[in-house]
Design an enzyme around this catalytic site. Structure first.
Site, short mmCIF file in Angstrom:
data_model
loop_
_atom_site.label_atom_id
_atom_site.label_comp_id
_atom_site.label_asym_id
_atom_site.label_seq_id
_atom_site.Cartn_x
_atom_site.Cartn_y
_atom_site.Cartn_z
N ARG A 82 1.01 -0.62 -0.01
CA ARG A 82 0.31 0.00 0.59
C ARG A 82 0.95 0.95 0.16
NH1 ARG A 82 -3.26 -3.03 -1.89
NH2 ARG A 82 -5.80 -2.96 -0.64
N GLU A 122 -5.64 6.31 -4.77
CA GLU A 122 -5.75 5.16 -6.21
C GLU A 122 -5.91 5.74 -7.26
OE1 GLU A 122 -6.66 1.47 -6.12
OE2 GLU A 122 -5.52 1.85 -4.26
N HIS A 169 -1.86 0.32 -9.82
CA HIS A 169 -2.86 -0.53 -8.72
C HIS A 169 -2.72 -1.62 -9.46
CE1 HIS A 169 -4.37 -1.23 -5.11
NE2 HIS A 169 -4.37 -2.70 -5.15
#
Ligand code: NAD
Length: 318
Positions: free
Chosen positions: A233, A262, A282
């Site tokens: 993350r 994101e 991602h």
């Protein structure tokens, strides 16, 4: 039961409905979803639902409250931090798809390592410009110290693949597992791992304890020829400090799949402009195989719950 999808799962309708056959054969209704829904559309769909199927889009309390018969949410994702805690209060069972993308993430980890080690992006550009290999000599994985931070499911798979490449495996994790030691991981303190690893690869969740775990001081401990890979993350790493270390040559390279927010990532994000850094938006979890696998797990979770033996329960167990 009325089982209602509130967002797509990344697989075609025919595949979802085939996987859902054990449910529909028993007379349960399965409502497919092929596009991102607005909040208003979700509120409308929620009415009369007994079960929600969701992926990783935030789910609002309003949508839960719009479904008075809601008993279960089957989440096609590993994290459930986007599901309101209200489910605990209301006893709505929340099950996840733990492990659906372990191979996908571990494999992209090596995609990023090799891309950095073998200069694959510059090689691609050079070749397209009809150039030659000057200055594009790479590095090998054999014999390198692979430093795995977080030796859970993904960290262990990375260890297995690293072992096949001939890496020396060192690890740091909150829990030191026998299984990880069996693969060949020798545990170290985090600071020792940062100092000894040729490749530091991150596989912890983002929690208050892991937020900025890889800070300026720890990045400063890395060897000058070391690289850092983050498929965990974004918040685990201090991006500004990492970009500075890359741009000033204090470390040799980075592979980054995750950011504080994101993607799309803002154009002024420091890692978008960092030297010798390979970026992906991602995407580590996203393979055709993992998408089908998570869909199967979503259905299996509902089937197990209907059979009175729920699995992968994360919230709502009274
Ligand atoms: P897991 O729960 O099996 O493993 C997590 C590991 O982190 C465990 O070994 C745990 O002991 C360790 N850990 C937790 N807190 C720690 C701390 N404070 N310090 C040190 N170690 C700590 O989870 P997993 O399936 O291996 O996934 C790991 C992470 O990968 C996920 O939480 C997620 O953040 C990330 N992930 C990313 C993608 C992607 O597409 N990029 C996809 C799936 C998962």
């Amino acid at each position: 039961m009325r089982i209602v999808m509130l967002e797509p799962l990344g697989v075609p309708e025919s595949t979802v409905l085939e996987l859902a056959k054990p449910l529909t054969a028993l007379g349960h209704e399965f409502v497919f979803c092929d596009k991102k829904l607005s909040e208003a559309e979700k509120l409308e769909r929620a009415k009369n639902a007994d079960v929600f199927v969701v992926a990783n889009s935030p789910l609002s309390e309003d949508v839960i409250l719009a479904a008075p018969d809601l008993k279960m949410i089957s989440v096609g994702f590993t994290g459930v931090d986007h599901i309101p805690a209200l489910c605990n209060e209301k006893g709505i069972l929340v099950c996840n798809a733990q492990g659906y993308c372990t191979d996908a993430v571990a494999e992209l980890t090596f995609g990023l390592i090799l891309a950095v080690y073998r200069n694959i992006l510059p090689c691609h550009s050079r070749t397209k410009e009809s150039g030659v290999k000057d200055g594009l000599v790479g590095n090998e994985l054999r014999g390198k110290a692979l430093g795995i931070v977080g030796t859970g499911a993904i960290g262990n798979r990375v260890a297995e693949i690293g072992k096949a490449f001939g890496c020396k495996l060192i690890g740091y994790s909150r829990t030191e597992r026998e299984e990880s030691k069996q693969i060949g991981i020798a545990y170290r303190s985090l600071d020792d791992l940062m100092k000894q690893a040729d490749i530091v690869t991150l596989h912890t969740p983002l929690t208050p304890e892991t937020k900025l775990l890889i800070n300026e001081e720890r990045i400063g401990m890395m060897k000058q020829n070391a690289i850092l890979v983050n498929v965990a993350r974004g918040g685990v790493v201090d991006s500004k400090a990492l970009a500075e270390a890359l741009n000033s040559g204090k470390i040799a390279g980075a592979g980054i799949d995750v950011f504080e927010n994101e993607p799309p990532v803002e154009g002024d994000h420091p890692l978008l402009h960092a030297t010798n850094t390979v970026l992906t938006p991602h995407v580590a979890f996203a393979t055709e195989e993992s998408m089908v696998r998570r869909c199967g797990m979503v259905i299996d979770n509902i089937t197990a719950w209907l059979d009175g033996k729920p699995i992968n329960v994360k919230m709502g167990m009274k």
